[in-house]
Design an enzyme around this catalytic site. Structure first.
Site, PDB file in Angstrom:
ATOM      1  N   GLU A 110       0.801  -1.216   0.000  1.00  0.00           N
ATOM      2  CA  GLU A 110       0.000   0.000   0.000  1.00  0.00           C
ATOM      3  C   GLU A 110       0.836   1.269   0.000  1.00  0.00           C
ATOM      4  O   GLU A 110       0.562   2.207  -0.761  1.00  0.00           O
ATOM      5  CB  GLU A 110      -0.949   0.018   1.201  1.00  0.00           C
ATOM      6  N   GLU A 229      -9.808   6.005  -0.535  1.00  0.00           N
ATOM      7  CA  GLU A 229      -9.409   4.593  -0.601  1.00  0.00           C
ATOM      8  C   GLU A 229      -9.489   4.218  -2.075  1.00  0.00           C
ATOM      9  O   GLU A 229     -10.565   4.030  -2.626  1.00  0.00           O
ATOM     10  CB  GLU A 229     -10.339   3.730   0.241  1.00  0.00           C
TER      11      GLU A 229
END
Length: 269
Positions: A110, A229
């Protein structure tokens, strides 16, 4: 001199030589110990010096991102003295970093995806004559408090934090989500909905919705703020897309369009 006296003197000489050798050996051992202690002391001093020096360098590297070091003894945010033509400044926050890798799924890490998209978004916004400040421009760990301090100290007009999602209970779930603090944060809500709307126009990027969530960076920034997100790493297909450079570029382009659209809408009110 008889043989007996000769043997006696010979034994005395041997004992004397033995004591002399032991004395020299002990001296050598003592000197060796002293040398080792001196080396250890020097190494310890060098370690301490290097540790504090690197700490200072890291702090300087961090503050260089958003302060003007040529403005005198007091650190002043760059945005306090330099503004782009329209006078709009965006803080782009690449979530996680350093020892905090965020969500990891196979080859997808991530913190790396967040930074890659953040750099692309910065380049696109700057082409649109919007000033951009990054909370991090490399793989470093920055606290949530420091991330919001960057935005607040620079008097930015908008804050966006980039992340990747994960939902272990259902790997089928996919799509970009955009969060704002609460129902009273009407300006933040406007940006969140504008970003979702712009991204939804892309054929290959799936979107979900804009919704409220009391994340730290949303609660503690003093300007409109959203947390994006960008997709679910728990979804194999979306995870592979997020690793693709062209997909990241397309994602950054659509997010930039959403930001620009909301800026224009605000100017027309």
């Amino acid at each position: 001199m008889n043989r007996k006296q000769y043997r006696k003197r010979k034994k005395l000489r041997k004992r004397k030589m033995k004591r002399l050798m032991i004395a020299y050996l002990l001296r050598a051992i003592v000197m060796l110990i002293l040398i080792i202690m001196l080396i250890l002391m020097v190494c310890g001093c060098l370690y301490i010096y290097e540790k504090f020096t690197k700490k200072d360098e890291k702090a300087n590297k961090y503050t260089d991102i958003y302060t003007d070091r040529n403005a005198g003894s007091a650190a002043v945010p760059v945005t306090a003295t330099v503004k782009s033509a329209p006078g709009f400044c965006v803080v782009v926050d690449a979530g996680h970093g350093g020892s905090d890798g965020g969500t990891v799924s196979g080859k997808a890490v991530e913190k790396e995806i967040n930074l890659s998209v953040a750099l692309k978004l910065k380049a696109i916004l700057e082409k649109n004559n919007i000033e951009v400040i990054l909370t991090r421009s490399s793989d470093e760990n920055i606290s949530l408090a420091d991330r919001t301090s960057v935005a607040n100290a620079s008097n930015a007009d908008f804050f966006i934090s980039l992340h990747c999602n994960y939902y272990e209970k259902d790997a089928r779930i996919a799509g970009m989500e955009c969060y704002y603090n609460n129902s009273n944060a009407t300006e933040s809500k406007g940006y969140a909905e504008s970003i979702i709307s712009a991204v939804s126009l892309s054929e290959d990027i799936e979107t979900r919705y804009a919704k409220t969530e009391g994340y730290y960076v949303l609660r503690n920034t003093q300007m409109p703020a959203v947390l994006v997100e960008m997709g679910f790493l728990s979804n194999d297909s979306e995870s592979q897309k997020l690793l693709d450079d062209d997909y990241q570029e397309s994602l950054a382009q659509r997010i930039a369009e959403g930001i620009s659209n909301e800026i224009k809408r605000g100017e027309n009110l």
